[in-house]
Design an enzyme around this catalytic site. Structure first.
Site, PDB file in Angstrom:
ATOM      1  N   HIS A  40       0.804  -1.222   0.000  1.00  0.00           N
ATOM      2  CA  HIS A  40       0.000   0.000   0.000  1.00  0.00           C
ATOM      3  C   HIS A  40       0.834   1.268   0.000  1.00  0.00           C
ATOM      4  O   HIS A  40       0.275   2.368  -0.117  1.00  0.00           O
ATOM      5  CB  HIS A  40      -1.022  -0.067   1.118  1.00  0.00           C
ATOM      6  CG  HIS A  40      -1.982  -1.198   0.898  1.00  0.00           C
ATOM      7  ND1 HIS A  40      -2.796  -1.257  -0.213  1.00  0.00           N
ATOM      8  CD2 HIS A  40      -2.199  -2.340   1.587  1.00  0.00           C
ATOM      9  CE1 HIS A  40      -3.501  -2.378  -0.179  1.00  0.00           C
ATOM     10  NE2 HIS A  40      -3.161  -3.052   0.899  1.00  0.00           N
TER      11      HIS A  40
ATOM     12  N   ARG B  62      -0.256  -8.289  -8.136  1.00  0.00           N
ATOM     13  CA  ARG B  62      -1.579  -8.701  -8.603  1.00  0.00           C
ATOM     14  C   ARG B  62      -1.642  -8.716 -10.121  1.00  0.00           C
ATOM     15  O   ARG B  62      -0.905  -8.003 -10.802  1.00  0.00           O
ATOM     16  CB  ARG B  62      -2.658  -7.769  -8.050  1.00  0.00           C
ATOM     17  CG  ARG B  62      -2.981  -8.017  -6.588  1.00  0.00           C
ATOM     18  CD  ARG B  62      -4.083  -7.090  -6.112  1.00  0.00           C
ATOM     19  NE  ARG B  62      -4.561  -7.471  -4.789  1.00  0.00           N
ATOM     20  CZ  ARG B  62      -5.581  -8.293  -4.552  1.00  0.00           C
ATOM     21  NH1 ARG B  62      -6.230  -8.820  -5.591  1.00  0.00           N
ATOM     22  NH2 ARG B  62      -5.958  -8.593  -3.334  1.00  0.00           N
TER      23      ARG B  62
END
Length: 254
Positions: A14, A49
């Protein structure tokens, strides 16, 4: 496997999420990884991802070559991700379930149901010298499937436990499942890790489970860093983990 020392892995996804919100190169996940090392982390985790919503391929390349800590690459079990792992050769790969619509990983990998599909990943990653971990629910069936697959490590999903109310029967039930799963993993000869959703208010009971040897924590640390600074927040987590571990009594004859 039991250990007086509990390893702490810091997930830096993040940091990249914040960077990507505006574009450019700031804040830099590599810099965050170096701060994590200074603050007492034992490893760095990054989830590449399929949609590249936070960590990028460039990040993986920079992390693999720019830090002294072992890199744990979280990824879905896809041919593309396997190719990337075999190219970059991280110290470890943690296979996780991944859905395009989810905000974060929503549960553990169903190893039992997907055993045949996961077998080539276990074989090829193992042959490349990459330690394989499977992110699973604290469930005996999944642990036994992981053992049969040949994975040396499992990471227990702690999200359900973290999302329950402090002191509630639901939390106690969730914690009990994790305790029993960690003990069963040891009986099977699996190294047991845990992670997802852990923060200052939830980490200590998990850290006190003697058969868990590593925790991986990310979102909470990056979020709290906004208020307290990344190094300070990781150092505080390191202290909590150490103090939780110090109270464990080990059987030296075991």
């Amino acid at each position: 496997m039991t250990s007086q020392y509990l390893r702490l892995g810091v997930n830096i996804d993040h940091v990249a999420t914040i960077r990507n919100a505006r574009g450019g190169l700031h804040p830099d996940p590599l810099r965050a990884a170096k701060i994590a090392e200074k603050a007492g982390a034992d490893g760095v985790t990054a989830h590449l991802r399929e949609d590249r919503r936070h960590i990028s391929d460039r990040d993986i390349d920079l992390l693999r070559n720019g830090i002294d800590l072992p890199l744990n690459l979280e990824m879905a079990a896809t041919d593309e991700m396997l190719e990337i792992a075999l190219k970059h050769l991280p110290a470890a790969v943690c296979l996780v379930p991944e859905n395009r619509e989810e905000r974060t990983t929503e549960g553990g990998l169903n190893v039992d149901k997907n055993f045949n599909r996961l077998t080539p990943f276990a074989e090829q990653l193992g042959a490349a010298g990459i330690r394989l971990s499977l992110f699973v629910e604290p469930d005996q069936v999944q642990l036994e499937a992981a053992k049969a697959l040949g994975a040396p490590v499992v990471e227990l999903h702690t999200g359900t436990y973290c999302n329950t109310q402090l002191g509630s029967p639901e939390r106690e039930k969730s914690l009990d499942k994790i305790v029993k799963a960690a003990a069963h993993a040891e009986r099977l000869g699996l190294e047991c890790h845990a992670g997802h959703g852990l923060g200052f208010e939830t980490v200590e009971p998990i850290a006190a489970i003697p058969t868990i040897v590593e925790l991986n924590i990310g979102h909470f640390l990056i979020g709290e860093a906004i208020f307290g600074g990344l190094e300070n927040i990781i150092s505080r987590m390191r202290t909590l983990v150490n103090s939780s571990r110090a109270d464990i009594v080990y059987d030296s004859s075991a």
